[in-house]
Design a protein around this motif. Structure first.
Motif, mmCIF file in Angstrom:
data_model
loop_
_atom_site.group_PDB
_atom_site.id
_atom_site.type_symbol
_atom_site.label_atom_id
_atom_site.label_comp_id
_atom_site.label_asym_id
_atom_site.label_seq_id
_atom_site.Cartn_x
_atom_site.Cartn_y
_atom_site.Cartn_z
ATOM 1 N N LEU A 115 37.695 26.229 33.759
ATOM 2 C CA LEU A 115 36.869 27.136 34.564
ATOM 3 C C LEU A 115 37.040 28.584 34.079
ATOM 4 O O LEU A 115 36.074 29.353 34.008
ATOM 5 C CB LEU A 115 37.259 27.008 36.045
ATOM 6 N N ALA A 116 38.278 28.935 33.711
ATOM 7 C CA ALA A 116 38.527 30.279 33.174
ATOM 8 C C ALA A 116 37.726 30.495 31.886
ATOM 9 O O ALA A 116 37.148 31.562 31.661
ATOM 10 C CB ALA A 116 40.021 30.465 32.902
ATOM 11 N N GLN A 117 37.666 29.454 31.055
ATOM 12 C CA GLN A 117 36.882 29.561 29.812
ATOM 13 C C GLN A 117 35.391 29.736 30.127
ATOM 14 O O GLN A 117 34.688 30.475 29.443
ATOM 15 C CB GLN A 117 37.079 28.312 28.950
ATOM 16 N N ASP A 118 34.934 29.053 31.188
ATOM 17 C CA ASP A 118 33.525 29.215 31.600
ATOM 18 C C ASP A 118 33.261 30.671 31.998
ATOM 19 O O ASP A 118 32.266 31.271 31.575
ATOM 20 C CB ASP A 118 33.198 28.340 32.827
ATOM 21 N N TYR A 119 34.151 31.218 32.819
ATOM 22 C CA TYR A 119 33.978 32.604 33.275
ATOM 23 C C TYR A 119 34.000 33.565 32.088
ATOM 24 O O TYR A 119 33.234 34.523 32.026
ATOM 25 C CB TYR A 119 35.074 32.987 34.275
ATOM 26 N N LEU A 120 34.905 33.285 31.152
ATOM 27 C CA LEU A 120 34.993 34.140 29.958
ATOM 28 C C LEU A 120 33.671 34.106 29.198
ATOM 29 O O LEU A 120 33.142 35.143 28.802
ATOM 30 C CB LEU A 120 36.137 33.627 29.078
ATOM 31 N N ALA A 128 37.961 35.368 34.970
ATOM 32 C CA ALA A 128 38.651 34.636 33.905
ATOM 33 C C ALA A 128 40.116 35.067 33.844
ATOM 34 O O ALA A 128 41.019 34.242 33.759
ATOM 35 C CB ALA A 128 37.962 34.887 32.571
ATOM 36 N N GLU A 129 40.342 36.365 33.946
ATOM 37 C CA GLU A 129 41.706 36.899 33.862
ATOM 38 C C GLU A 129 42.593 36.286 34.955
ATOM 39 O O GLU A 129 43.703 35.825 34.688
ATOM 40 C CB GLU A 129 41.675 38.428 34.018
ATOM 41 N N GLY A 130 42.069 36.277 36.198
ATOM 42 C CA GLY A 130 42.848 35.744 37.323
ATOM 43 C C GLY A 130 43.253 34.299 37.083
ATOM 44 O O GLY A 130 44.410 33.914 37.303
ATOM 45 N N LEU A 149 44.306 35.737 27.497
ATOM 46 C CA LEU A 149 44.518 36.998 28.232
ATOM 47 C C LEU A 149 44.582 38.190 27.281
ATOM 48 O O LEU A 149 44.039 39.262 27.551
ATOM 49 C CB LEU A 149 45.820 36.920 29.039
ATOM 50 N N CYS A 150 45.257 37.978 26.149
ATOM 51 C CA CYS A 150 45.338 39.043 25.134
ATOM 52 C C CYS A 150 43.926 39.480 24.744
ATOM 53 O O CYS A 150 43.624 40.678 24.670
ATOM 54 C CB CYS A 150 46.052 38.507 23.893
ATOM 55 N N GLY A 151 43.078 38.494 24.510
ATOM 56 C CA GLY A 151 41.692 38.784 24.126
ATOM 57 C C GLY A 151 40.954 39.553 25.212
ATOM 58 O O GLY A 151 40.198 40.491 24.924
ATOM 59 N N GLN A 161 48.564 46.168 29.096
ATOM 60 C CA GLN A 161 48.627 44.754 29.486
ATOM 61 C C GLN A 161 48.633 43.866 28.244
ATOM 62 O O GLN A 161 49.322 42.853 28.194
ATOM 63 C CB GLN A 161 47.395 44.399 30.337
ATOM 64 N N ALA A 162 47.817 44.239 27.243
ATOM 65 C CA ALA A 162 47.770 43.445 26.008
ATOM 66 C C ALA A 162 49.158 43.410 25.358
ATOM 67 O O ALA A 162 49.614 42.359 24.895
ATOM 68 C CB ALA A 162 46.748 44.027 25.038
#
Ligand SMILES: [Zn+2]
Length: 380
Positions: A115-120, A128-130, A149-151, A161-162
């Motif tokens: 799901l995070a990849q979808d948001y990204l 996506a970050e959350g 997250l780095c990206g 943060q990176a």
């Protein structure tokens, strides 16, 4: 008619059928009931597909799979297929539907990651970050979540943060390139410098050099600080060192270096650059000549011989020079200089993005240190 999207859809249907049948293998007692329900929903779904109503088809399939925990992988495959096709909203629906079910910890982690990849992909970076943060707390997908997250922090230019995430990656044995942390520190230093905090910028540049040495980018920034603080001789030495370590910066920084050298020091500076480059590499010499021509510096005596050599060996420049044959050298040089001044002289070796100025991080593919000199002289 079987167009390509419908064909892809039919593949999905086939995948679902295989997934469901495989999921029920060995559950002979439940075959008749399941198969009956499967048939009904399958036919309804297929009807929607044929009538080109993919959302209703998806409804039908999600309903079909609602209680089939054995078909999870098929579900994940369907979501991933949607995302790859750019149908992100449907991918999100699939993964949310999964998360609404009672999943094992491992599958829940996988669904959150998907799901995070979808948001990204949808550009919803905060969401996506959350989710990537949540996944990075677990062990199984931590490395991939931290890389993602780095990206995200790079895209948001949140360098602090990176940097922190790159430390977390290193702590679990996924060591990012050493230059990465140094670049983040330079980005932070640059930010502080813009705000007038030279002391913090200096501290960060020292940290960058500890992270990765030699690191010409830190020297370029340190030279800026020295110049602002009224130390042109120090700024000159730092920038000269940076250009010797990273000749690729020549096109962007030659004018700056010569300004620091002053009128009296200009020729000595050019002479030492040409001598050093000539002893090392023709490409480096070419870089100096191109940079000098682009800033209308054809008349400097230390460059004359190098310029003639480069023009003779470069097909495009030779053509320009032949087109104005018989003209004084200064006129030929001015003509070539005008072409170079509007040429794209850098290109990303990873994605091909080309630019007139140098970037430490490619604006196209976001890779670091991928830029190389690649002069594209446009004759028109
Ligand atoms: Zn690139």
């Amino acid at each position: 008619m079987l167009n390509i999207p419908l064909f892809v859809w039919l593949l999905v249907v086939a995948a679902l059928v295989i997934g469901i049948l495989a999921g029920h293998h060995g559950w002979g007692r439940r075959w008749p009931r399941r198969l009956g329900r499967f048939h009904a929903d399958y036919l309804v779904g297929l009807d929607y597909l044929i009538s080109e109503q993919p959302d209703r088809a998806l409804d039908s399939f999600l309903k079909l799979m609602d209680t089939d925990t054995e078909t999870l992988e098929t579900h994940f495959a369907l979501g991933s297929l949607y995302r790859r096709r750019g149908e992100v909203e449907r991918a999100i629906r699939v993964h949310r539907n999964l998360l609404a079910r009672g999943l094992s910890a491992e599958h829940r982690e996988q669904a959150l990651f998907a799901l995070a990849q979808d948001y990204l992909r949808a550009g919803l970076l905060d969401r996506a970050e959350g989710l990537f943060q949540q996944v990075s707390d677990g062990a199984r997908l931590r490395g991939r979540a931290l890389e993602a997250l780095c990206g995200i922090y790079e895209r948001q230019r949140d360098w602090a943060q990176a940097l922190e995430v790159s430390r977390r990656l290193a702590a679990i044995g996924i060591t990012p390139p050493r230059a990465l942390a140094a670049h983040y520190q330079c980005e932070l230093a640059s930010h502080h410098l813009d705000r007038g905090d030279a002391q913090e910028a200096r501290r960060l540049l020292r940290a960058a050099r500890r992270e990765c040495a030699p690191f010409p980018r830190a020297a370029v920034l340190r030279a800026q600080i020295a110049e602002r603080e009224g130390q042109p001789a120090l700024a000159y030495r730092l920038l000269l060192w940076a250009l010797q370590e990273a000749p690729i910066l020549m096109h962007d920084e030659l004018a700056h270096l010569l300004r620091l050298a002053g009128d009296d020091g200009r020729d000595a500076c050019l002479e030492s650059l040409v001598r050093r480059a000539g002893a090392r590499d023709f490409g480096e010499l070419k870089g100096i000549v191109f940079a000098a021509l682009a800033i209308s510096l054809a008349d400097a005596p230390p460059l004359r011989e190098a310029m003639e050599m480069v023009i003779a060996r470069e097909p495009t420049l030779r053509a320009v020079s032949q087109a104005v044959a018989g003209a004084p050298f200064a006129q030929i040089a001015a003509q070539i200089g005008a072409l170079l001044a509007r040429a794209e002289v850098y290109r990303c070796g990873d994605c091909g993005f080309s630019a007139r100025r140098f970037y430490w991080q490619c604006p196209g593919c976001r890779s670091w240190d991928g830029f190389e000199t690649h002069v594209i002289v446009k004759l028109r």
